[in-house]
Design an enzyme around this catalytic site. Structure first.
Site, PDB file in Angstrom:
ATOM      1  N   CYS A 186      -2.991  -2.433   7.416  1.00 57.32           N
ATOM      2  CA  CYS A 186      -2.584  -2.286   8.811  1.00 57.32           C
ATOM      3  C   CYS A 186      -2.730  -0.823   9.229  1.00 57.32           C
ATOM      4  CB  CYS A 186      -1.131  -2.742   8.976  1.00 57.32           C
ATOM      5  SG  CYS A 186       0.076  -1.628   8.198  1.00 57.32           S
ATOM      6  N   GLU A 244       0.824  -1.213   0.000  1.00 58.24           N
ATOM      7  CA  GLU A 244       0.000   0.000   0.000  1.00 58.24           C
ATOM      8  C   GLU A 244       0.857   1.261   0.000  1.00 58.24           C
ATOM      9  OE1 GLU A 244      -2.229  -2.821   2.945  1.00 58.24           O
ATOM     10  OE2 GLU A 244      -0.181  -2.563   2.185  1.00 58.24           O
TER      11      GLU A 244
END
Length: 161
Positions: free
Chosen positions: A88, A60
């Site tokens: 996360c 990401e």
């Protein structure tokens, strides 16, 4: 919200799965991400934590950097991310800071997920931006890839003992 099997969401998630498989081929945790703007992929990445020896080198994070470069902007207001596993807390925070419009993720992460599984950074009303979320897109394919990776790691450890 269920998506038809040949929707654009599935096409983009398949691209994220290709990235996750590249990560697995390099003995990285198999997470892949793509970012889409105006129905076109502008960034694609996979985990590179081990290769770069960098705990922030999540798929990401790398994709956000690529997309910001492609957009010539730190803001990704009209962009969508497709990622194979729930982001996360670090990645969810970066998505908020980048002003991502929406995140589609595959498998939930009951240990570190920050889009609702453990905490919900991405939709926290106290923050200045909230990212729309669509959970569970192709969750079986995404989940089996990561489960298979960690099963293989456990089997490797058992052989050593």
């Amino acid at each position: 919200m269920e998506h038809p099997p040949f929707s654009s969401q599935h096409i983009f998630m398949r691209e994220a799965l290709k990235q996750a498989k590249i990560a697995a081929d390099h003995d990285e945790v198999p997470v892949g991400a793509v970012i889409v703007h105006n129905n076109r992929i502008i960034a694609k990445a996979h985990n590179q934590v081990e290769m770069l020896k960098d705990p922030t080198a999540h798929a990401e994070m790398i994709a956000i950097t690529q997309a910001a470069s492609a957009m010539f902007s730190k803001w990704l207001y009209d962009c969508m991310m497709y990622v194979t596993i729930e982001p996360c807390s670090m990645c969810a925070g970066a998505l908020v800071l980048a002003r991502m419009k929406r995140v589609y993720y595959g498998a939930a992460d009951p240990k570190t997920g920050a889009c609702g599984s453990v905490v919900n950074i991405i939709g926290n009303n106290q923050l200045n931006h909230r990212v729309e979320i669509s959970a569970g897109l192709m969750d079986e394919e995404c989940g089996s890839l990561i489960k298979g990776f960690f099963k293989g790691k456990r089997e490797e450890l058992e052989k050593i003992d």
